[in-house]
Design a protein around this motif. Structure first.
Motif, PDB file in Angstrom:
ATOM      1  N   ALA A  38      11.064   3.721  -8.150  1.00  0.00           N
ATOM      2  CA  ALA A  38      12.124   2.738  -7.924  1.00  0.00           C
ATOM      3  C   ALA A  38      11.747   1.390  -8.512  1.00  0.00           C
ATOM      4  O   ALA A  38      12.576   0.691  -9.109  1.00  0.00           O
ATOM      5  N   LEU A  39      10.481   1.008  -8.364  1.00  0.00           N
ATOM      6  CA  LEU A  39      10.015  -0.276  -8.878  1.00  0.00           C
ATOM      7  C   LEU A  39      10.143  -0.339 -10.394  1.00  0.00           C
ATOM      8  O   LEU A  39      10.705  -1.308 -10.949  1.00  0.00           O
ATOM      9  N   PHE A  40       9.654   0.657 -11.088  1.00  0.00           N
ATOM     10  CA  PHE A  40       9.694   0.642 -12.551  1.00  0.00           C
ATOM     11  C   PHE A  40      11.116   0.769 -13.082  1.00  0.00           C
ATOM     12  O   PHE A  40      11.499   0.083 -14.040  1.00  0.00           O
ATOM     13  N   ALA A  41      11.915   1.641 -12.469  1.00  0.00           N
ATOM     14  CA  ALA A  41      13.278   1.848 -12.958  1.00  0.00           C
ATOM     15  C   ALA A  41      14.116   0.586 -12.815  1.00  0.00           C
ATOM     16  O   ALA A  41      14.824   0.180 -13.751  1.00  0.00           O
ATOM     17  N   THR A  42      14.045  -0.074 -11.657  1.00  0.00           N
ATOM     18  CA  THR A  42      14.846  -1.282 -11.455  1.00  0.00           C
ATOM     19  C   THR A  42      14.307  -2.454 -12.267  1.00  0.00           C
ATOM     20  O   THR A  42      15.083  -3.297 -12.735  1.00  0.00           O
ATOM     21  N   THR A  43      12.998  -2.506 -12.453  1.00  0.00           N
ATOM     22  CA  THR A  43      12.430  -3.577 -13.290  1.00  0.00           C
ATOM     23  C   THR A  43      12.931  -3.454 -14.726  1.00  0.00           C
ATOM     24  O   THR A  43      13.364  -4.443 -15.340  1.00  0.00           O
ATOM     25  N   LEU A  44      12.888  -2.246 -15.272  1.00  0.00           N
ATOM     26  CA  LEU A  44      13.364  -2.037 -16.642  1.00  0.00           C
ATOM     27  C   LEU A  44      14.858  -2.342 -16.761  1.00  0.00           C
ATOM     28  O   LEU A  44      15.302  -2.961 -17.727  1.00  0.00           O
ATOM     29  N   ALA A  45      15.635  -1.916 -15.776  1.00  0.00           N
ATOM     30  CA  ALA A  45      17.071  -2.189 -15.803  1.00  0.00           C
ATOM     31  C   ALA A  45      17.349  -3.684 -15.705  1.00  0.00           C
ATOM     32  O   ALA A  45      18.228  -4.216 -16.404  1.00  0.00           O
ATOM     33  N   ALA A  46      16.597  -4.375 -14.865  1.00  0.00           N
ATOM     34  CA  ALA A  46      16.785  -5.824 -14.727  1.00  0.00           C
ATOM     35  C   ALA A  46      16.446  -6.547 -16.019  1.00  0.00           C
ATOM     36  O   ALA A  46      17.165  -7.462 -16.449  1.00  0.00           O
ATOM     37  N   LEU A  47      15.350  -6.140 -16.656  1.00  0.00           N
ATOM     38  CA  LEU A  47      14.954  -6.777 -17.912  1.00  0.00           C
ATOM     39  C   LEU A  47      15.926  -6.444 -19.039  1.00  0.00           C
ATOM     40  O   LEU A  47      16.044  -7.204 -20.007  1.00  0.00           O
ATOM     41  N   ALA A  48      16.635  -5.318 -18.915  1.00  0.00           N
ATOM     42  CA  ALA A  48      17.640  -4.957 -19.916  1.00  0.00           C
ATOM     43  C   ALA A  48      18.942  -5.734 -19.739  1.00  0.00           C
ATOM     44  O   ALA A  48      19.852  -5.597 -20.553  1.00  0.00           O
ATOM     45  N   GLY A  49      19.010  -6.522 -18.671  1.00  0.00           N
ATOM     46  CA  GLY A  49      20.178  -7.376 -18.487  1.00  0.00           C
ATOM     47  C   GLY A  49      21.135  -6.966 -17.393  1.00  0.00           C
ATOM     48  O   GLY A  49      22.139  -7.643 -17.154  1.00  0.00           O
ATOM     49  N   CYS A 248      14.097  -5.748  -8.499  1.00  0.00           N
ATOM     50  CA  CYS A 248      15.275  -6.604  -8.691  1.00  0.00           C
ATOM     51  C   CYS A 248      14.929  -8.093  -8.734  1.00  0.00           C
ATOM     52  O   CYS A 248      15.783  -8.913  -9.089  1.00  0.00           O
ATOM     53  N   ARG A 249      13.698  -8.442  -8.355  1.00  0.00           N
ATOM     54  CA  ARG A 249      13.288  -9.845  -8.468  1.00  0.00           C
ATOM     55  C   ARG A 249      13.351 -10.347  -9.911  1.00  0.00           C
ATOM     56  O   ARG A 249      13.425 -11.544 -10.160  1.00  0.00           O
ATOM     57  N   PHE A 250      13.319  -9.434 -10.867  1.00  0.00           N
ATOM     58  CA  PHE A 250      13.322  -9.819 -12.272  1.00  0.00           C
ATOM     59  C   PHE A 250      14.740  -9.931 -12.841  1.00  0.00           C
ATOM     60  O   PHE A 250      14.902 -10.244 -14.019  1.00  0.00           O
ATOM     61  N   THR A 251      15.753  -9.699 -12.017  1.00  0.00           N
ATOM     62  CA  THR A 251      17.132  -9.812 -12.478  1.00  0.00           C
ATOM     63  C   THR A 251      17.428 -11.255 -12.907  1.00  0.00           C
ATOM     64  O   THR A 251      17.121 -12.208 -12.185  1.00  0.00           O
ATOM     65  N   GLY A 252      18.032 -11.385 -14.073  1.00  0.00           N
ATOM     66  CA  GLY A 252      18.401 -12.704 -14.568  1.00  0.00           C
ATOM     67  C   GLY A 252      17.270 -13.488 -15.204  1.00  0.00           C
ATOM     68  O   GLY A 252      17.460 -14.630 -15.615  1.00  0.00           O
ATOM     69  N   THR A 253      16.085 -12.879 -15.302  1.00  0.00           N
ATOM     70  CA  THR A 253      14.940 -13.569 -15.897  1.00  0.00           C
ATOM     71  C   THR A 253      14.900 -13.297 -17.392  1.00  0.00           C
ATOM     72  O   THR A 253      15.085 -12.161 -17.833  1.00  0.00           O
ATOM     73  N   ASP A 254      14.655 -14.338 -18.164  1.00  0.00           N
ATOM     74  CA  ASP A 254      14.562 -14.210 -19.612  1.00  0.00           C
ATOM     75  C   ASP A 254      13.341 -13.351 -19.973  1.00  0.00           C
ATOM     76  O   ASP A 254      12.214 -13.712 -19.613  1.00  0.00           O
ATOM     77  N   PRO A 255      13.531 -12.217 -20.643  1.00  0.00           N
ATOM     78  CA  PRO A 255      12.382 -11.372 -21.006  1.00  0.00           C
ATOM     79  C   PRO A 255      11.316 -12.115 -21.800  1.00  0.00           C
ATOM     80  O   PRO A 255      10.131 -11.811 -21.685  1.00  0.00           O
ATOM     81  N   ARG A 256      11.731 -13.104 -22.604  1.00  0.00           N
ATOM     82  CA  ARG A 256      10.746 -13.860 -23.384  1.00  0.00           C
ATOM     83  C   ARG A 256       9.826 -14.663 -22.471  1.00  0.00           C
ATOM     84  O   ARG A 256       8.628 -14.793 -22.741  1.00  0.00           O
ATOM     85  N   MET A 257      10.390 -15.206 -21.381  1.00  0.00           N
ATOM     86  CA  MET A 257       9.553 -15.946 -20.442  1.00  0.00           C
ATOM     87  C   MET A 257       8.596 -15.007 -19.718  1.00  0.00           C
ATOM     88  O   MET A 257       7.439 -15.357 -19.465  1.00  0.00           O
ATOM     89  N   ILE A 258       9.086 -13.802 -19.414  1.00  0.00           N
ATOM     90  CA  ILE A 258       8.205 -12.822 -18.775  1.00  0.00           C
ATOM     91  C   ILE A 258       7.047 -12.462 -19.693  1.00  0.00           C
ATOM     92  O   ILE A 258       5.894 -12.364 -19.257  1.00  0.00           O
ATOM     93  N   LEU A 259       7.337 -12.279 -20.969  1.00  0.00           N
ATOM     94  CA  LEU A 259       6.273 -11.954 -21.917  1.00  0.00           C
ATOM     95  C   LEU A 259       5.257 -13.080 -22.017  1.00  0.00           C
ATOM     96  O   LEU A 259       4.052 -12.835 -22.107  1.00  0.00           O
ATOM     97  N   ARG A 260       5.749 -14.333 -21.999  1.00  0.00           N
ATOM     98  CA  ARG A 260       4.816 -15.465 -22.062  1.00  0.00           C
ATOM     99  C   ARG A 260       3.951 -15.545 -20.814  1.00  0.00           C
ATOM    100  O   ARG A 260       2.785 -15.940 -20.872  1.00  0.00           O
ATOM    101  N   THR A 261       4.536 -15.172 -19.679  1.00  0.00           N
ATOM    102  CA  THR A 261       3.816 -15.287 -18.413  1.00  0.00           C
ATOM    103  C   THR A 261       2.967 -14.059 -18.117  1.00  0.00           C
ATOM    104  O   THR A 261       2.020 -14.125 -17.336  1.00  0.00           O
ATOM    105  N   LEU A 262       3.289 -12.944 -18.766  1.00  0.00           N
ATOM    106  CA  LEU A 262       2.642 -11.678 -18.440  1.00  0.00           C
ATOM    107  C   LEU A 262       1.134 -11.736 -18.629  1.00  0.00           C
ATOM    108  O   LEU A 262       0.363 -11.318 -17.751  1.00  0.00           O
ATOM    109  N   GLY A 263       0.694 -12.250 -19.774  1.00  0.00           N
ATOM    110  CA  GLY A 263      -0.738 -12.305 -20.030  1.00  0.00           C
ATOM    111  C   GLY A 263      -1.464 -13.150 -19.005  1.00  0.00           C
ATOM    112  O   GLY A 263      -2.557 -12.790 -18.539  1.00  0.00           O
TER     113      GLY A 263
END
Length: 353
Positions: A38-49, A248-263
């Protein structure tokens, strides 16, 4: 019908996506399948917009189920075990201080965060409280929230697989899996969950609904009034809802910002996990307490998520949950006080504007 519309648009898709992800992970025999899927599926869906939400009003009843489940491991003879836990419970205090200090320095020196944001990104827990307190102190709200969200994602994803690979053979502070409660006990457990969950929320305890339900269920089991645990299907449902809520916490988050913060989040979380492993190893050598249980007790994950990991991996959930409740309480109560000291040392009173 109009009031139900947002539920069908944002909540139901989150549950469907989470359930599908959990089912696929279960078919693949992944550890903690329903929550991780559930965590991975919803995270991917949220990042997809896709805009998805699991509201607190829906998450809380399932967190209460988890609290009742954790409380089911509080056996009548548990007080004899608690006496052995005091060294690790006391060790949480210097551990929290060390983790916060080391991670703050990492964010300031390596990631070049401003000191306010660095400090509130560094506490090993208290997601909601750190976001609120960090924003009030003038930190970067989105970055603080992202760092903590990614931290929970990494910990919940990595640890079950690691523990599964090593098979957690030394976890043995717990007995065999609990049987499902009978009808009478289920009614009593439902009462424990309702009363304890509501009381925990009213008293504003850390992770209130979960903690209140856990205490009520634990007291009933320790008194011998109830035997057994909630049925397996309720545990699977709780995993899906809790995993979907985290994704779902990642809903509405810019994927580019996530990539910058991921590392930056990976680096800080790795430091936290290494410090948790070192603390667990030292305490294991000093006290003889099982390393797997100590590791789960010290990792910087959410209370609900780590309790589920402990239950699924048969590592004493009472031991793990007790440590995480204390960890969250210390962080929530001590961080505002520690922030005032940190501010005086860094700026002589108040941060620059």
């Amino acid at each position: 019908m109009r009031s139900l519309h947002p539920w069908f648009v944002t909540v139901l898709p989150a549950l469907v996506v989470g359930g599908i992800g959990g089912g696929l992970f279960a078919i693949a025999h992944v550890p903690l399948a329903w929550m991780l899927g559930a965590l991975f599926a919803t995270t991917l869906a949220a990042l997809a917009g896709y805009r998805m939400v699991v509201p607190a009003s829906l998450r809380s009843p399932f967190v209460v189920v988890l609290g009742v489940l954790v409380g089911s491991w509080f056996a009548p003879d548990m007080m004899g075990h608690v006496v052995r836990w005091w060294p690790s419970l006391l060790a949480l205090l210097p551990y929290i201080a060390l983790v916060t200090l080391v991670t703050t320095l990492c964010f300031v020196r390596i990631s070049r965060y401003d000191p306010v944001t660095a400090f509130f990104c560094s506490a090993p827990g208290g997601f909601s409280e750190m976001v609120v307190a960090g924003e009030r102190a003038g930190g970067d709200l989105r970055r603080i929230a992202l760092i903590h969200a990614i931290r929970v994602l990494i910990v919940v994803s990595v640890l079950p697989v690691f523990a599964w690979l090593v098979e957690a053979e030394t976890a043995g502070v717990t007995g065999p899996a609990l049987p499902s409660a009978g009808l009478r006990d289920l009614v009593l457990l439902a009462g424990c969950g309702t009363v304890g969950g509501v009381a925990g929320a009213i008293l504003r305890l850390p992770a209130g609904p979960l903690l209140g339900a856990m205490v009520a269920s634990g007291a009933a089991h320790m008194a011998g009034l109830v035997q057994g645990a909630p049925p397996d299907w309720s545990v699977a449902a709780a995993q899906v809802v809790i995993g979907a809520a985290a994704g779902c916490r990642f809903t509405g988050t810019d994927p580019r910002m996530i990539l910058r913060t991921l590392g930056e989040s990976v680096l800080s979380t790795t430091l936290m996990l290494l410090l948790a492993a070192a603390a667990a190893l030292l305490l294991h050598l000093a006290t003889g307490l099982p390393f797997a249980a100590l590791l789960l007790a010290f990792i910087p994950g959410g209370l609900a998520e780590t309790s589920l990991i402990a239950i699924v991996l048969a590592v004493d959930p009472a031991f793990v949950a007790t440590h995480h409740v204390l960890r969250i309480a210390v962080i929530v109560l001590a961080v505002p006080w520690a922030w005032r000291i940190y501010r005086r040392l860094a700026w002589g009173g108040a941060p620059p504007v």
